[in-house]
Design a protein around this motif. Structure first.
Motif, mmCIF file in Angstrom:
data_model
loop_
_atom_site.group_PDB
_atom_site.id
_atom_site.type_symbol
_atom_site.label_atom_id
_atom_site.label_comp_id
_atom_site.label_asym_id
_atom_site.label_seq_id
_atom_site.Cartn_x
_atom_site.Cartn_y
_atom_site.Cartn_z
ATOM 1 N N ALA A 1 35.246 11.784 -9.415
ATOM 2 C CA ALA A 1 34.585 11.499 -8.136
ATOM 3 C C ALA A 1 33.390 10.570 -8.297
ATOM 4 O O ALA A 1 33.193 9.668 -7.480
ATOM 5 N N ASN A 2 32.583 10.765 -9.335
ATOM 6 C CA ASN A 2 31.413 9.897 -9.522
ATOM 7 C C ASN A 2 31.813 8.455 -9.792
ATOM 8 O O ASN A 2 31.167 7.529 -9.303
ATOM 9 N N ALA B 1 32.868 6.911 -6.553
ATOM 10 C CA ALA B 1 31.694 6.563 -5.747
ATOM 11 C C ALA B 1 31.112 5.222 -6.187
ATOM 12 O O ALA B 1 30.784 4.373 -5.348
ATOM 13 N N LYS C 1 31.022 1.866 -3.979
ATOM 14 C CA LYS C 1 29.632 1.568 -3.606
ATOM 15 C C LYS C 1 29.131 2.508 -2.515
ATOM 16 O O LYS C 1 28.524 2.096 -1.528
ATOM 17 N N VAL C 2 29.448 3.786 -2.701
ATOM 18 C CA VAL C 2 28.964 4.844 -1.824
ATOM 19 C C VAL C 2 28.426 5.967 -2.718
ATOM 20 O O VAL C 2 28.531 5.897 -3.936
ATOM 21 N N THR C 3 27.888 6.991 -2.116
ATOM 22 C CA THR C 3 27.386 8.120 -2.895
ATOM 23 C C THR C 3 28.519 9.091 -3.206
ATOM 24 O O THR C 3 29.564 9.084 -2.546
ATOM 25 N N ALA C 4 28.292 9.938 -4.191
ATOM 26 C CA ALA C 4 29.263 10.985 -4.501
ATOM 27 C C ALA C 4 29.451 11.896 -3.293
ATOM 28 O O ALA C 4 30.556 12.354 -3.011
ATOM 29 N N ARG C 5 28.392 12.137 -2.561
ATOM 30 C CA ARG C 5 28.479 12.957 -1.347
ATOM 31 C C ARG C 5 29.443 12.329 -0.337
ATOM 32 O O ARG C 5 30.231 13.027 0.298
ATOM 33 N N ASP C 6 29.401 11.001 -0.213
ATOM 34 C CA ASP C 6 30.330 10.303 0.679
ATOM 35 C C ASP C 6 31.771 10.531 0.235
ATOM 36 O O ASP C 6 32.654 10.762 1.068
ATOM 37 N N ILE C 7 32.009 10.470 -1.066
ATOM 38 C CA ILE C 7 33.358 10.698 -1.590
ATOM 39 C C ILE C 7 33.843 12.089 -1.188
ATOM 40 O O ILE C 7 34.972 12.254 -0.717
ATOM 41 N N TYR C 8 32.991 13.095 -1.332
ATOM 42 C CA TYR C 8 33.374 14.454 -0.941
ATOM 43 C C TYR C 8 33.643 14.545 0.562
ATOM 44 O O TYR C 8 34.544 15.258 0.995
ATOM 45 N N ALA D 1 30.858 -1.145 2.332
ATOM 46 C CA ALA D 1 31.303 0.204 1.981
ATOM 47 C C ALA D 1 31.919 0.878 3.196
ATOM 48 O O ALA D 1 31.551 0.577 4.339
#
Length: 66
Positions: free
Chosen positions: A4-5, A8, A12-19, A55
């Motif tokens: 996941a990291n 991300a 070019k997004v945050t790991a939180r966005d991936i989740y 993104a």
């Protein structure tokens, strides 16, 4: 499948966005026996293809003041 990291960083997004993308069904994924999340690279690329100039948009929950 990529961690996941790493997904991300590629998107070019945050790991939180991936989740959040996983939770809304926008990305294919799997988890290993330890609960670590792996993202399908093809679905990540498809997500990026929707808006290649920036993104992906992630719906944000607004927080009401007070």
């Amino acid at each position: 499948m990529i961690p996941a990291n790493q997904a991300a960083m590629m998107a070019k997004v945050t790991a939180r966005d991936i989740y959040e993308f996983v939770n809304c069904g926008a990305l294919h994924f799997t988890e290993d026996r330890y609960g670590l999340l792996y993202i399908c690279l093809k679905s990540l690329c498809c997500l990026r293809a929707v808006r290649p100039d920036q993104a992906p948009a992630v719906p944000r929950k607004s927080i009401e003041p007070g």
